[in-house]
Write a protein that holds these residues in place. Sequence first.
Motif, PDB file in Angstrom:
ATOM      1  N   ILE A 126      31.755  42.037  38.219  1.00 47.16           N
ATOM      2  CA  ILE A 126      31.886  42.736  39.503  1.00 47.16           C
ATOM      3  C   ILE A 126      32.998  43.782  39.471  1.00 47.16           C
ATOM      4  O   ILE A 126      32.827  44.921  39.949  1.00 47.16           O
ATOM      5  CB  ILE A 126      32.150  41.738  40.649  1.00 47.16           C
ATOM      6  CG1 ILE A 126      30.960  40.788  40.839  1.00 47.16           C
ATOM      7  CG2 ILE A 126      32.439  42.473  41.960  1.00 47.16           C
ATOM      8  CD1 ILE A 126      29.668  41.445  41.253  1.00 47.16           C
ATOM      9  N   SER A 127      34.148  43.422  38.902  1.00 46.79           N
ATOM     10  CA  SER A 127      35.329  44.296  39.003  1.00 46.79           C
ATOM     11  C   SER A 127      35.847  44.837  37.682  1.00 46.79           C
ATOM     12  O   SER A 127      36.811  45.605  37.669  1.00 46.79           O
ATOM     13  CB  SER A 127      36.465  43.541  39.707  1.00 46.79           C
ATOM     14  OG  SER A 127      36.107  43.202  41.025  1.00 46.79           O
ATOM     15  N   GLY A 128      35.247  44.425  36.575  1.00 51.53           N
ATOM     16  CA  GLY A 128      35.699  44.912  35.281  1.00 51.53           C
ATOM     17  C   GLY A 128      36.742  44.034  34.628  1.00 51.53           C
ATOM     18  O   GLY A 128      36.859  44.003  33.405  1.00 51.53           O
ATOM     19  N   SER A 129      37.515  43.315  35.449  1.00 45.19           N
ATOM     20  CA  SER A 129      38.528  42.407  34.915  1.00 45.19           C
ATOM     21  C   SER A 129      38.842  41.358  35.976  1.00 45.19           C
ATOM     22  O   SER A 129      38.595  41.555  37.177  1.00 45.19           O
ATOM     23  CB  SER A 129      39.813  43.154  34.546  1.00 45.19           C
ATOM     24  OG  SER A 129      40.476  43.604  35.712  1.00 45.19           O
ATOM     25  N   VAL A 130      39.423  40.251  35.530  1.00 42.80           N
ATOM     26  CA  VAL A 130      39.814  39.189  36.461  1.00 42.80           C
ATOM     27  C   VAL A 130      40.889  39.690  37.420  1.00 42.80           C
ATOM     28  O   VAL A 130      40.853  39.412  38.622  1.00 42.80           O
ATOM     29  CB  VAL A 130      40.310  37.946  35.687  1.00 42.80           C
ATOM     30  CG1 VAL A 130      40.980  36.947  36.632  1.00 42.80           C
ATOM     31  CG2 VAL A 130      39.145  37.273  34.964  1.00 42.80           C
ATOM     32  N   ASP A 131      41.847  40.445  36.914  1.00 45.14           N
ATOM     33  CA  ASP A 131      42.938  40.944  37.764  1.00 45.14           C
ATOM     34  C   ASP A 131      42.410  41.803  38.903  1.00 45.14           C
ATOM     35  O   ASP A 131      42.862  41.676  40.059  1.00 45.14           O
ATOM     36  CB  ASP A 131      43.940  41.747  36.931  1.00 45.14           C
ATOM     37  CG  ASP A 131      44.780  40.860  36.020  1.00 45.14           C
ATOM     38  OD1 ASP A 131      44.799  39.634  36.246  1.00 45.14           O
ATOM     39  OD2 ASP A 131      45.405  41.397  35.088  1.00 45.14           O
ATOM     40  N   GLU A 132      41.476  42.684  38.598  1.00 45.73           N
ATOM     41  CA  GLU A 132      40.922  43.545  39.652  1.00 45.73           C
ATOM     42  C   GLU A 132      40.088  42.737  40.643  1.00 45.73           C
ATOM     43  O   GLU A 132      40.092  43.013  41.842  1.00 45.73           O
ATOM     44  CB  GLU A 132      40.071  44.656  39.023  1.00 45.73           C
ATOM     45  CG  GLU A 132      40.871  45.723  38.304  1.00 45.73           C
ATOM     46  CD  GLU A 132      41.889  46.399  39.220  1.00 45.73           C
ATOM     47  OE1 GLU A 132      41.501  46.813  40.334  1.00 45.73           O
ATOM     48  OE2 GLU A 132      43.066  46.505  38.825  1.00 45.73           O
ATOM     49  N   PHE A 133      39.393  41.734  40.150  1.00 43.52           N
ATOM     50  CA  PHE A 133      38.593  40.889  41.034  1.00 43.52           C
ATOM     51  C   PHE A 133      39.495  40.092  41.973  1.00 43.52           C
ATOM     52  O   PHE A 133      39.183  39.923  43.156  1.00 43.52           O
ATOM     53  CB  PHE A 133      37.720  39.945  40.214  1.00 43.52           C
ATOM     54  CG  PHE A 133      36.731  39.169  41.039  1.00 43.52           C
ATOM     55  CD1 PHE A 133      35.551  39.766  41.487  1.00 43.52           C
ATOM     56  CD2 PHE A 133      36.967  37.836  41.370  1.00 43.52           C
ATOM     57  CE1 PHE A 133      34.634  39.046  42.249  1.00 43.52           C
ATOM     58  CE2 PHE A 133      36.055  37.118  42.123  1.00 43.52           C
ATOM     59  CZ  PHE A 133      34.884  37.721  42.568  1.00 43.52           C
ATOM     60  N   VAL A 134      40.617  39.610  41.472  1.00 44.69           N
ATOM     61  CA  VAL A 134      41.566  38.870  42.307  1.00 44.69           C
ATOM     62  C   VAL A 134      42.094  39.754  43.435  1.00 44.69           C
ATOM     63  O   VAL A 134      42.272  39.294  44.574  1.00 44.69           O
ATOM     64  CB  VAL A 134      42.719  38.320  41.446  1.00 44.69           C
ATOM     65  CG1 VAL A 134      43.880  37.849  42.317  1.00 44.69           C
ATOM     66  CG2 VAL A 134      42.217  37.175  40.572  1.00 44.69           C
ATOM     67  N   LYS A 135      42.333  41.020  43.129  1.00 41.25           N
ATOM     68  CA  LYS A 135      42.750  41.955  44.190  1.00 41.25           C
ATOM     69  C   LYS A 135      41.669  42.042  45.265  1.00 41.25           C
ATOM     70  O   LYS A 135      41.976  42.071  46.468  1.00 41.25           O
ATOM     71  CB  LYS A 135      43.002  43.347  43.600  1.00 41.25           C
ATOM     72  CG  LYS A 135      44.223  43.437  42.705  1.00 41.25           C
ATOM     73  CD  LYS A 135      44.368  44.850  42.136  1.00 41.25           C
ATOM     74  CE  LYS A 135      45.536  44.939  41.158  1.00 41.25           C
ATOM     75  NZ  LYS A 135      45.641  46.303  40.564  1.00 41.25           N
ATOM     76  N   LEU A 136      40.421  42.093  44.832  1.00 42.83           N
ATOM     77  CA  LEU A 136      39.300  42.144  45.773  1.00 42.83           C
ATOM     78  C   LEU A 136      39.223  40.861  46.601  1.00 42.83           C
ATOM     79  O   LEU A 136      38.948  40.906  47.807  1.00 42.83           O
ATOM     80  CB  LEU A 136      37.992  42.352  45.000  1.00 42.83           C
ATOM     81  CG  LEU A 136      36.720  42.589  45.812  1.00 42.83           C
ATOM     82  CD1 LEU A 136      36.833  43.863  46.641  1.00 42.83           C
ATOM     83  CD2 LEU A 136      35.511  42.669  44.879  1.00 42.83           C
ATOM     84  N   MET A 137      39.486  39.721  45.971  1.00 47.62           N
ATOM     85  CA  MET A 137      39.489  38.436  46.676  1.00 47.62           C
ATOM     86  C   MET A 137      40.533  38.428  47.790  1.00 47.62           C
ATOM     87  O   MET A 137      40.250  38.027  48.928  1.00 47.62           O
ATOM     88  CB  MET A 137      39.768  37.291  45.709  1.00 47.62           C
ATOM     89  CG  MET A 137      38.707  37.069  44.649  1.00 47.62           C
ATOM     90  SD  MET A 137      39.192  35.804  43.431  1.00 47.62           S
ATOM     91  CE  MET A 137      38.841  34.296  44.333  1.00 47.62           C
ATOM     92  N   ASN A 138      41.725  38.870  47.471  1.00 48.22           N
ATOM     93  CA  ASN A 138      42.802  38.855  48.470  1.00 48.22           C
ATOM     94  C   ASN A 138      42.572  39.871  49.578  1.00 48.22           C
ATOM     95  O   ASN A 138      42.886  39.610  50.745  1.00 48.22           O
ATOM     96  CB  ASN A 138      44.147  39.091  47.777  1.00 48.22           C
ATOM     97  CG  ASN A 138      44.600  37.879  46.986  1.00 48.22           C
ATOM     98  OD1 ASN A 138      44.531  36.757  47.466  1.00 48.22           O
ATOM     99  ND2 ASN A 138      45.063  38.097  45.764  1.00 48.22           N
TER     100      ASN A 138
END
Length: 371
Positions: A126-138
């Motif tokens: 979805i976001s290209g990386s876990v870090d970017e996805f976590v930003k989306l989660m928050n």
Amino acid sequence: MDKYSRFKIASILFIMVALILTTGFTYPSPSADSAILIDSVTGRVMYSLNPNLKKPMASTTKIMTALLAIEHGDLNSKVKVKKSSVGIEGSSIYLMENEEVLLKDMIYGLMLRSGNDAAVAIAEHISGSVDEFVKLMNKRAKEIGANNTNFVNPHGLHHQDHYSTAYDLAIITREGMKQDFFREVSKTKLWVADRDINQYFYNKNDVLWEYKGGDGVKIGYTKASGRCLVASATRDEMQLISVVINDGNWFNDCYEMLNYGFENFKPALLLSKGQFLKEIQIINGDKEKYNALYDSDLIIPLKEGEKDKIKILVNLPDTIPAPVEKCKKLGNILVFLEGKLLYTKEIESSVDIKNKNVNLSIIDFLYKIFK
């Protein structure tokens, strides 16, 4: 113990017994650190215990991961598994590097088998990386109103800065329940994925088998979080969501809260599908007016006597200019209980309304002049 103390204790016990006999129910008493029961339609809190206490929440984290995968992904797209998503500790669907799995199968593996590897693969897809996805989660958590939640990863493996609350998990789940596919996944007992091996995903959530009307949602456990459960059930067109965090009696306590809700709240039909709301005049449109109708039955759980205290405010304009696209937001309805906002919903146009034909506009203009 003196006579006064014994009398006081006896009086309290008498009142408690009297309440049980007259109301026919016992108030929930979960052994959780934090617990809550809400209505899925309105988000109304029916019962709570330390609802805003920040605690680790284990794999109930995956409710948000699934929601974002549905909102941002193409369910029929293929997720190519990277090395970084293989061999994640804990629950797994046993992904292999370079394997290609449909996103919808990944979501089933995430929710039914609680695959930590599926969570990482979804995040990277979805976001290209876990870090970017976590930003989306928050970011999404704040949009929903889950202000006491902080995500560090998409699966819920323990981290000191990864936490949520019973209230936040309930409203995140409520947001998920607005999605047809999320509801379908949550209540699925067995899913067969389009894979050559490890394709059978059995749901670990006993709510689906043990509780009448049980239709979700997610279990979670780590040593740090204890046993966490988000449970949902639907009866008589009412869906309730119960949450417990760090609860050794997790399933029974959720069932007790659900029982309390179903026994003391009954479905009230406030608006019917197709019910007339307001006539709106169209300025310079190929239609002179548009009748705004409610698009579904609005059924809300209420206690006895509360329906007479409900007020509905229809907030729609008197006029709107053409063109009006289908699904354009026109306004909303507001439902109040004893003066407090209980529920709100956007009202959208159900049809396209075009600009009036130029020739017809000229004729109409001349007609008004000569008239």
